[in-house]
Design a protein around this motif. Structure first.
Motif, PDB file in Angstrom:
ATOM      1  N   ALA A  27       0.830  -1.206   0.000  1.00  0.00           N
ATOM      2  CA  ALA A  27       0.000   0.000   0.000  1.00  0.00           C
ATOM      3  C   ALA A  27       0.866   1.257   0.000  1.00  0.00           C
ATOM      4  O   ALA A  27       0.409   2.327  -0.415  1.00  0.00           O
ATOM      5  CB  ALA A  27      -0.924   0.001   1.216  1.00  0.00           C
ATOM      6  N   SER A  28       2.104   1.135   0.468  1.00  0.00           N
ATOM      7  CA  SER A  28       3.067   2.233   0.385  1.00  0.00           C
ATOM      8  C   SER A  28       3.947   2.090  -0.850  1.00  0.00           C
ATOM      9  O   SER A  28       4.203   3.067  -1.574  1.00  0.00           O
ATOM     10  CB  SER A  28       3.954   2.262   1.640  1.00  0.00           C
ATOM     11  OG  SER A  28       3.205   2.504   2.801  1.00  0.00           O
ATOM     12  N   PHE A  56       3.615   7.751  -6.877  1.00  0.00           N
ATOM     13  CA  PHE A  56       3.662   9.064  -6.252  1.00  0.00           C
ATOM     14  C   PHE A  56       3.588  10.163  -7.316  1.00  0.00           C
ATOM     15  O   PHE A  56       4.279  10.103  -8.337  1.00  0.00           O
ATOM     16  CB  PHE A  56       4.950   9.215  -5.447  1.00  0.00           C
ATOM     17  CG  PHE A  56       5.137  10.582  -4.846  1.00  0.00           C
ATOM     18  CD1 PHE A  56       4.479  10.934  -3.678  1.00  0.00           C
ATOM     19  CD2 PHE A  56       5.969  11.513  -5.454  1.00  0.00           C
ATOM     20  CE1 PHE A  56       4.649  12.195  -3.120  1.00  0.00           C
ATOM     21  CE2 PHE A  56       6.142  12.774  -4.898  1.00  0.00           C
ATOM     22  CZ  PHE A  56       5.484  13.118  -3.731  1.00  0.00           C
ATOM     23  N   VAL A  57       2.751  11.137  -7.048  1.00  0.00           N
ATOM     24  CA  VAL A  57       2.619  12.283  -7.946  1.00  0.00           C
ATOM     25  C   VAL A  57       3.101  13.520  -7.197  1.00  0.00           C
ATOM     26  O   VAL A  57       2.538  13.886  -6.163  1.00  0.00           O
ATOM     27  CB  VAL A  57       1.162  12.483  -8.395  1.00  0.00           C
ATOM     28  CG1 VAL A  57       1.047  13.716  -9.290  1.00  0.00           C
ATOM     29  CG2 VAL A  57       0.654  11.236  -9.125  1.00  0.00           C
ATOM     30  N   GLY A  65       6.403   6.358   0.441  1.00  0.00           N
ATOM     31  CA  GLY A  65       6.653   5.181  -0.380  1.00  0.00           C
ATOM     32  C   GLY A  65       7.567   4.174   0.275  1.00  0.00           C
ATOM     33  O   GLY A  65       7.148   3.372   1.117  1.00  0.00           O
ATOM     34  N   LEU A  66       8.841   4.195  -0.105  1.00  0.00           N
ATOM     35  CA  LEU A  66       9.774   3.193   0.391  1.00  0.00           C
ATOM     36  C   LEU A  66       9.881   3.193   1.914  1.00  0.00           C
ATOM     37  O   LEU A  66      10.023   2.145   2.537  1.00  0.00           O
ATOM     38  CB  LEU A  66      11.161   3.420  -0.240  1.00  0.00           C
ATOM     39  CG  LEU A  66      11.287   3.009  -1.707  1.00  0.00           C
ATOM     40  CD1 LEU A  66      12.617   3.486  -2.281  1.00  0.00           C
ATOM     41  CD2 LEU A  66      11.161   1.493  -1.864  1.00  0.00           C
ATOM     42  N   GLY A  67       9.818   4.366   2.526  1.00  0.00           N
ATOM     43  CA  GLY A  67       9.923   4.416   3.988  1.00  0.00           C
ATOM     44  C   GLY A  67       8.743   3.801   4.701  1.00  0.00           C
ATOM     45  O   GLY A  67       8.847   3.410   5.865  1.00  0.00           O
ATOM     46  N   GLY A  69      11.133  14.284  -0.057  1.00  0.00           N
ATOM     47  CA  GLY A  69      10.852  13.754   1.272  1.00  0.00           C
ATOM     48  C   GLY A  69       9.524  13.033   1.334  1.00  0.00           C
ATOM     49  O   GLY A  69       9.404  11.965   1.945  1.00  0.00           O
ATOM     50  N   ALA A  70       8.492  13.596   0.688  1.00  0.00           N
ATOM     51  CA  ALA A  70       7.177  12.955   0.665  1.00  0.00           C
ATOM     52  C   ALA A  70       7.254  11.601  -0.028  1.00  0.00           C
ATOM     53  O   ALA A  70       6.642  10.618   0.425  1.00  0.00           O
ATOM     54  CB  ALA A  70       6.174  13.861  -0.043  1.00  0.00           C
TER      55      ALA A  70
END
Length: 430
Positions: free
Chosen positions: A128-129, A183-184, A202-204, A196-197
């Motif tokens: 989901a991320s 990611f947009v 995402g990966l974080g 950072g977002a």
């Protein structure tokens, strides 16, 4: 029994509600890859190095490697409220790993949460991320994984209770909690904020811990980063949107970056699951990427709606306060100071520390019982630690000293009682 029945009933309803999209998720009906891989078959060392960096950012090794096992060979048990999940082998072994996967297969898994054979993945895998990860970054991670040594190790089947072992129920879960899409970037924000977002969202996969999980194992996007208990780990991941917990609105950017990358800062220290994240992942990120994450986290909207709390010392009996004060003076003051100001970054302050005063006292109790070390990182290779006191202090004494720390020096925490200590003490290894 009523709660179990309600959960089972809800799952059945969700499965029926998701049946309409079942055809879309089956292997034969999955959308064609369409986009070809950007990585050549003989992936260059530059792409592999980039993929290793991104795999670090995603903390893949933490789940896919057993404590004494070979890197990425899987086999680690992940306890959940529904039973144990066993993490798969993602080395390039042809028979037991992902050796026969293609970049398209890997991207589809990352982007949609569907494995090469069409199996729906359980959300313990943070797809989901990871759905936010770009195709280029997915290809780089795949290239890196294909470069590691293959390990012949069969995957263990999951040990989930009925009906949670029926993957068709995941369709309802996905309908409620999964939103597919890369990611947009936000055009209203600068490049650093967007970087950072991308890393945090995402990966974080930071929201997986810092957002409360409900009875169905899902979380509300509207409550992202508002904090919650980490399932089956019995640590509390504090809110990042409240300055009364770990909200970072009044932190300096460098203080946030130090906490993420070094594991310690002048404002606090990481312990427990977050220390593992720093050790396995964040310490290896570039200064620029860590700063970008700090910029994004600091900008998270604050959602405090209640008036600021005041000291709760008046709620504590004089006897408990005196017991706590004496224990603190004997056991704690040498490192944290008589007035709780600490000696940062080696020994964190306790006075005015949001992680001490937040609504949940779990982390404070666990630190007194278990002790612990900040992670040993490249920028802090010899961290200071805190000894455990579970063998020295009984439940009443632990409750007294934790209460004292939470209300002394105008701290705005609330008292704790012995039952809370007793429950957490049961988790200590024998």
């Amino acid at each position: 029994m009523k709660l179990v029945f309600r959960i089972l009933l809800a799952l059945v309803v969700l499965a029926l509600a998701g049946a309409a999209v079942l055809w879309w998720l089956r292997p034969a009906a999955l959308p064609e890859p369409g986009r070809t891989s950007t990585a050549p078959k003989d992936a260059t060392s530059e792409i592999i190095a980039r993929g290793e960096y991104l795999a670090r950012a995603g903390d893949c090794v933490a789940c896919h490697t057993e404590a004494t096992g070979k890197p990425f060979a899987g086999g680690r048990a992940m306890p959940t409220p529904f039973g144990a999940l066993f993490v798969p082998n993602i080395t390039p072994d042809d028979e037991t790993g992902i050796g026969r996967w293609t970049p398209d297969d890997f991207y589809r898994m990352m982007h949609t949460g569907v494995s090469k054979d069409g199996t729906l993945l359980y959300p313990a895998m943070p797809f989901a991320s990871y759905t936010k990860v770009t195709r280029a970054d997915s290809d780089a991670i795949f290239a890196y994984l294909m470069s590691v040594s293959p390990v012949r190790q069969q995957n263990r089947p999951h040990e989930l209770k009925f009906p949670f072992n029926n993957r068709d129920l995941l369709i309802g879960w996905r309908t409620l909690y999964f939103k597919e899409g890369e990611f947009v970037p936000d055009p209203k924000q600068n490049a650093e904020w967007n970087r950072g977002a991308y890393l945090v969202q995402g990966l974080g996969h930071c929201a997986m811990c810092h957002t409360a999980i409900n009875a169905l194992g899902g979380s509300s996007e509207s409550k992202a980063f508002e904090g919650g208990m980490i399932p089956n780990q019995n640590w509390y991941a504090p809110s990042l949107t409240s300055n009364r917990e770990a909200g970072l609105g009044n932190w300096e950017i460098q203080e946030i970056a130090d906490l993420l990358q070094v594991g310690v800062s002048h404002r606090g220290t990481t312990y427990g699951p977050m220390a593992e994240v720093v050790y396995n992942s964040l310490q290896y990120l570039s200064d620029e990427d860590v700063r970008a994450m700090a910029v994004y986290l600091k900008a998270l909207p604050q959602r405090d709606s209640e008036p600021p709390p005041t000291s709760q010392a008046r709620l504590v009996s004089p006897g408990v306060m005196e017991t706590g004060r004496k224990i603190y003076g004997t056991q704690c003051a040498v490192c944290h100071g008589e007035e709780g100001k600490g000696h940062p970054p080696s020994f964190p302050p306790l006075a005015g520390n949001q992680s001490i005063t937040m609504a949940s006292p779990v982390n404070s109790i666990r630190m007194v019982l278990n002790g612990g070390y900040a992670p040993g990182t490249r920028k802090n290779p010899r961290p200071h630690g805190m000894p455990p006191f579970s063998h020295i202090l009984d439940d009443e004494e632990v409750a007294a000293v934790v209460t004292y720390i939470r209300v002394a020096w105008e701290n705005s925490g609330t008292p704790v009682d012995t039952s809370q200590i007793s429950e957490l003490r049961k988790l200590l290894p024998e």
